[in-house]
Design an enzyme around this catalytic site. Structure first.
Site: not given
Length: 457
Positions: A164, A360
């Site tokens: 991320e 995720e």
């Protein structure tokens, strides 16, 4: 019956700083999180810092046995840069021994390790020089990455560079959430560019190493949805997608930074400093696969009072509070499973149908012991329902040809969550912080085991 392909990767995800503990010992140097907690412990929920977290540094052998019991065939975690190279150059042999045994134990239990290199844990020694604001960070990261490839390349076949990356850019330099917690859009752009170049330098090192395997990047993709079909709202949606998703997706997969983003930054006077050869480095080093984290959509509208050049992200687009949303009240995030289908379709249609996996997906809930039955097992049916709804949409995308090869939840054991500490829990296993980090399986863990055995539900 929702049935997934054979050889599908079923697993969970975590990170070194959120699980390992031993943050100020065993040869590890401080990261920005260690130092920030030292300076401002009151910023952290219940003053819960990164020193102990879930004590995976000591408990990984038992945790891996639990993974095997649930039938997980893969697990993604990260290496702590500050543990492996405490000063950026000197190898910490204790860290090498720890990670080699960690990864070997995973493999010996039939759990494939997917290893990420950076999960928000900037070394303090580099942060004192400016961190990602400085070009030195690009070479420092590539040195660290190359060291990891050579030390563990015989054990790992799937690597990722960043988790991320848009988060440490936005949270650190636009939203005041992560260290250094400032609002400076020019610095944010430069940090983003150096992060991107660090990724490509690491990919180049990997390819030059001759090590067998694949390398990718993990991106949090929250598709943008416009408030209305008005031209201004649709323009806000396009800019939101450009900045939040395409800024990394396009160069990493397609080999070039979006021309529209380049033009926008030029017109705004925000063009980052670059070096000769950068564009060619991007072009020559596409990723082999993607990890995509999906939790919630991004609902946007045109700014009420737009400024140009922009001073903050809200000058470009504003978040829209959709009145029909379902929300997880503990995390404050919208629950919108259809978004994961839109991600699958986008990768298929716009990004050469590159191999990807859900790296995720999960649901954080506070005070989960409220839901324990008479045996003490947490009855987290809300988490099971969350996974089911998202897996239905993921299956739909796969059935339409999207090249998805796995699904990982966040996370296996409850972990420390930055400024939020242990306020919200995500794991298949509850961690009892007051009693030696004792693990106890939740109902969702047993459901996941059954689902893996059936390849669906």
């Amino acid at each position: 019956m929702i049935e997934f392909p054979k050889n599908f990767l079923w697993g969970a995800a975590a990170s070194a700083p959120q699980t390992e503990g031993h943050s100020n010992s065993n040869g590890k140097s401080p990261s920005t999180w260690d130092k920030w907690f030292e300076l401002c412990p009151n910023k952290f929920h219940q003053s819960q810092g990164p020193e102990t977290t879930s004590n995976v540094y000591e408990m990984y052998p038992q945790d891996i046995e639990r993974m095997a019991e649930l039938g997980l065939n893969s697990y993604r975690t990260s290496i702590a840069w500050t543990r492996l190279l405490p000063d950026g150059y000197t190898i910490n042999q204790e860290a090498v021994d720890f990670y080699r045994d960690y990864f070997t134990t995973l493999k010996n239990h039939g759990v494939e390790p997917i290893i990420n290199l950076f999960h928000f844990d900037m070394p303090w020694w580099l942060m004192e020089k400016g961190g990602w604001e400085t070009r030195e960070s690009v070479d420092a990261f590539s040195t660290y990455a190359d060291t990891a490839f050579h030390l563990f390349g015989d054990l790992i076949t799937k690597w990722t560079t960043f988790n991320e990356p848009i988060v440490h850019i936005e949270s650190g330099y636009l939203q005041g959430y992560h260290y250094p917690a400032i609002v400076d859009i020019q610095k944010a752009v430069q940090v983003g560019y150096h992060t991107l170049m660090a990724h490509f330098k690491a990919v180049e090192k990997f390819r030059a190493s001759g090590i067998k395997g694949e390398i990718g990047i993990i991106l949090n993709i929250s598709p943008a949805y416009a408030r209305s079909h008005s031209q201004s709202d649709l323009e806000a949606k396009n800019l939101a997608d450009l900045i939040s998703s395409k800024s990394f997706l396009d160069p990493c997969v397609l080999g070039e930074i979006p021309q529209r983003l380049i033009k926008y930054l030029q017109e705004a006077g925000l063009t980052p400093e670059t070096q000769p050869g950068d564009r060619e480095l991007i072009r020559q080093n596409p990723v082999d696969f993607l990890g995509l984290n999906y939790y919630q959509p991004l609902r946007v509208k045109a700014p009420e009072r737009p400024n140009f050049p922009p001073k903050t992200i809200s000058d470009i687009f504003e978040v829209y509070d959709w009145p029909e949303k379902r929300i997880n009240p503990y995390r404050g995030w919208e629950i919108y499973p259809e978004g994961i289908y839109d991600v699958a379709k986008m990768i298929k249609d716009d990004y050469h149908n590159i191999p990807w996996y859900v790296s995720e997906n999960g649901m954080g809930v506070a005070d989960e012991l409220r839901f324990a039955d008479v045996t003490g097992m947490i009855q987290d049916d809300y988490r099971i329902d969350f996974m089911k709804e998202h897996l239905v949409q993921l299956h739909k995308g796969i059935s339409e040809g999207s090249n998805c090869f796995g699904y990982h939840t966040w996370t296996f054991v409850d972990c420390w969550s930055w400024l939020n500490g242990y306020r919200n829990r995500y794991g298949f296993y509850h961690v009892d912080l007051a009693h030696g980090y004792k693990r106890s399986v939740k109902k969702s863990g047993l459901w996941f085991k059954e689902m893996i055995g059936n390849r669906g539900f």
